[in-house]
Each structure stands twice: as C-alpha cells, then as structure tokens.
Design a protein around this motif. Structure first.
Motif, PDB file in Angstrom:
ATOM      1  N   GLY A  81       1.433  44.384  12.850  1.00 46.81           N
ATOM      2  CA  GLY A  81       0.119  44.530  13.134  1.00 46.81           C
ATOM      3  C   GLY A  81      -0.653  44.981  12.090  1.00 46.81           C
ATOM      4  N   ASP A  82      -1.925  45.430  12.352  1.00 40.71           N
ATOM      5  CA  ASP A  82      -2.880  45.679  11.341  1.00 40.71           C
ATOM      6  C   ASP A  82      -2.850  47.288  11.027  1.00 40.71           C
ATOM      7  OD1 ASP A  82      -3.737  43.219  11.058  1.00 40.71           O
ATOM      8  OD2 ASP A  82      -5.358  43.506  12.265  1.00 40.71           O
ATOM      9  N   VAL A  83      -3.113  47.757   9.800  1.00 34.03           N
ATOM     10  CA  VAL A  83      -2.971  49.323   9.525  1.00 34.03           C
ATOM     11  C   VAL A  83      -4.147  49.302   8.612  1.00 34.03           C
ATOM     12  CG1 VAL A  83      -1.782  50.967   8.225  1.00 34.03           C
ATOM     13  CG2 VAL A  83      -0.567  49.695   9.848  1.00 34.03           C
ATOM     14  N   LEU A  84      -5.074  50.186   8.617  1.00 30.34           N
ATOM     15  CA  LEU A  84      -6.253  50.552   8.007  1.00 30.34           C
ATOM     16  C   LEU A  84      -6.093  51.988   7.869  1.00 30.34           C
ATOM     17  CD1 LEU A  84      -8.723  49.953   6.390  1.00 30.34           C
ATOM     18  CD2 LEU A  84     -10.239  50.456   8.541  1.00 30.34           C
ATOM     19  N   VAL A  85      -5.991  52.529   6.456  1.00 27.18           N
ATOM     20  CA  VAL A  85      -6.226  53.993   5.977  1.00 27.18           C
ATOM     21  C   VAL A  85      -7.453  54.284   5.589  1.00 27.18           C
ATOM     22  CG1 VAL A  85      -5.252  55.644   4.623  1.00 27.18           C
ATOM     23  CG2 VAL A  85      -3.700  54.183   5.556  1.00 27.18           C
ATOM     24  N   VAL A  86      -8.336  55.153   6.284  1.00 27.77           N
ATOM     25  CA  VAL A  86      -9.474  55.547   6.088  1.00 27.77           C
ATOM     26  C   VAL A  86      -9.253  57.102   5.441  1.00 27.77           C
ATOM     27  CG1 VAL A  86     -11.905  56.309   6.882  1.00 27.77           C
ATOM     28  CG2 VAL A  86     -10.660  54.276   7.773  1.00 27.77           C
ATOM     29  N   THR A  87      -9.638  57.263   4.209  1.00 27.95           N
ATOM     30  CA  THR A  87      -9.408  58.724   3.652  1.00 27.95           C
ATOM     31  C   THR A  87     -10.831  59.426   3.224  1.00 27.95           C
ATOM     32  OG1 THR A  87      -8.098  60.085   2.127  1.00 27.95           O
ATOM     33  CG2 THR A  87      -8.956  57.887   1.281  1.00 27.95           C
ATOM     34  N   GLN A  88     -10.584  60.554   3.569  1.00 30.30           N
ATOM     35  CA  GLN A  88     -11.601  61.697   2.884  1.00 30.30           C
ATOM     36  C   GLN A  88     -11.371  62.060   1.633  1.00 30.30           C
ATOM     37  OE1 GLN A  88     -11.105  63.820   6.867  1.00 30.30           O
ATOM     38  NE2 GLN A  88     -13.221  64.436   6.491  1.00 30.30           N
ATOM     39  N   ASN A  89     -10.146  61.823   1.245  1.00 27.43           N
ATOM     40  CA  ASN A  89      -9.827  62.245  -0.004  1.00 27.43           C
ATOM     41  C   ASN A  89     -10.152  61.460  -1.313  1.00 27.43           C
ATOM     42  OD1 ASN A  89      -8.256  64.066   1.351  1.00 27.43           O
ATOM     43  ND2 ASN A  89      -6.400  63.135   1.417  1.00 27.43           N
ATOM     44  N   VAL A  90     -10.572  62.231  -2.469  1.00 26.47           N
ATOM     45  CA  VAL A  90     -11.115  61.248  -3.478  1.00 26.47           C
ATOM     46  C   VAL A  90     -10.135  61.089  -4.690  1.00 26.47           C
ATOM     47  CG1 VAL A  90     -13.504  62.087  -3.110  1.00 26.47           C
ATOM     48  CG2 VAL A  90     -11.976  63.461  -4.480  1.00 26.47           C
ATOM     49  N   ASP A  91      -8.774  61.596  -4.316  1.00 24.22           N
ATOM     50  CA  ASP A  91      -7.871  61.154  -5.260  1.00 24.22           C
ATOM     51  C   ASP A  91      -7.034  59.799  -5.137  1.00 24.22           C
ATOM     52  OD1 ASP A  91      -5.270  61.084  -3.300  1.00 24.22           O
ATOM     53  OD2 ASP A  91      -5.907  63.355  -2.986  1.00 24.22           O
TER      54      ASP A  91
END
Length: 231
Positions: A81-91
C-alpha cells in the motif's frame, strides 16, 4: 492495500543525538525562540540566525539515522500500500535512513531559500549572511526553514493524504504545535485508525485510538513488523 500517513516529530531523531526544541541544554537553551525562529528575529539580526542554523546543520550532518528511521523506510518499501511520511523535523535522517515518499512541512536544514524569488538550492554547510540567490541574484538567501508565524509547506498535499488515509500514526510529536497537532482530528474525521507512538502521551494523545509508549528505536520497528505481518 492500506494507505498509511505518518507524522514524525523531534522524538524520532532524539535518539540520534539531535536535541528537541524543548531540550534544557544545547543550542535551543542558549537562544530565545523569538530571536532565531521568527521572521522578525531574522530581520533584526540575520547574522545570529544564520549562525544558529549553521550550527544546527553541522550537528545534523554528524548524526546518523536510527532504527526508527530505517524501520519507516522498510515499511515504505515492503508495505502492500501507500506510505507517506510527513515530518516536522528539519534534519535529513529520514532520507538517509531510506525514506523516499517524504514531506518536510517545516523546511530543511540542507536547503537555502531566496526571500525575493522563492528559489531553493542546496545550502552550504556554512551559509553566509546576504548570500546571493543563484537564480535571481538578489542578496536575500535565508535558511529554508518554516519559522513561527509562517505557513508550513505542502499543506494541501498533506490534508489530501490524511483525508484518504486508512491509518494515521504520529511518532515523537509533542502535540503542541499547530497545524500538525490537528492532523489526528482530521484523520479521525476521515475514518482512519489513529495511533500515537511516543515516550509519553502528547498534548493531543487522548484523541488517538491507541498509544504505544517507549523509545522510538524500539516501538517503531515493532509496529512496522506488526503491519508487515498483516500484509
């Protein structure tokens, strides 16, 4: 073929040695947020802000992705299936850990932004105050970071993904910073199963269907294993 949206915060990178915004020691403890993380602070003292992010960029470059970053990359590669990572991190630990379908909603340390024409380019390890934009030539380079008071990046894409998600997971987030803290409510309205993975319950922890508490390097790989076993 479930669609999974994952929000990550500072807690996922803490075990790689990158301090959190609320750390009592380190760079954040030495500076007021108003001075280094707002447009007004940059206007007042651009040299201070550029040096602050130069130091953060150097520290991030020395850090290594941990088991949690690598587990999310494995999930993206192996999940049916689909996986999307949304990160608040700037690294860039997600990228170096192997994630490809990724949104940096708060910007990235390794990117520079022209305040005049919005052109982006790879930031040098040491940015200079007043560096020229390679596109328009304006001496208006700034760190490509979303500061307090600015709109996070790609919000339309994020909300669209959340509206279609079957599973929404928040990892290592405080639940204190909006709009990200409101994502769980959006996911629940869309009918997604919601899970919080954290050292302790966040400020919006009661809104999740389930919580798994513990260090990200242990809890995230275990959760990924459980998802892949179901596939």
């Amino acid at each position: 073929m479930s669609k999974i949206v994952i929000l990550t915060g500072a807690g996922i990178s803490a075990e790689s040695g990158i301090e959190t915004f609320r750390a009592e020691t380190g760079l954040w403890a030495q500076h007021r947020v108003e001075d280094v993380a707002t447009p007004e602070g940059f206007a007042r003292d651009p040299a201070l802000v550029v040096e602050f992010y130069n130091m953060r960029r150097q520290l991030a470059a020395e850090a290594l992705p941990n088991a949690a970053h690598k587990a999310l990359a494995r999930l993206e590669e192996e999940h049916n299936g689909d996986v999307l990572v949304v990160t608040q991190n700037v690294d860039d630990l997600h990228e170096r850990g192997g994630s490809k379908n990724l949104i940096h909603m708060h910007g990235a340390l390794n990117s520079a932004l022209c305040a005049v024409c919005q052109h982006r380019w790879d930031a040098p390890v040491t940015m200079q105050v007043g560096a020229a934009c390679p596109s328009c030539g304006a001496q208006a380079a700034r760190p490509d970071i979303v500061w307090f008071g600015e709109m996070p990046y790609q919000m339309d894409r994020i909300f669209d993904a959340i509206s279609r998600a079957d599973i929404f997971v928040a990892i290592g987030t405080s639940g204190n910073v909006y709009p990200a803290a409101g994502f769980v409510a959006e996911a629940a309205r869309a009918g997604a199963q919601t899970l919080e993975i954290n050292l302790e319950r966040s400020a919006v922890g009661a809104q999740f269907d389930e919580a798994q508490l513990g260090p990200a390097t242990q809890t995230v790989p275990a959760w990924v294993d459980s998802i892949l076993r179901r596939d």
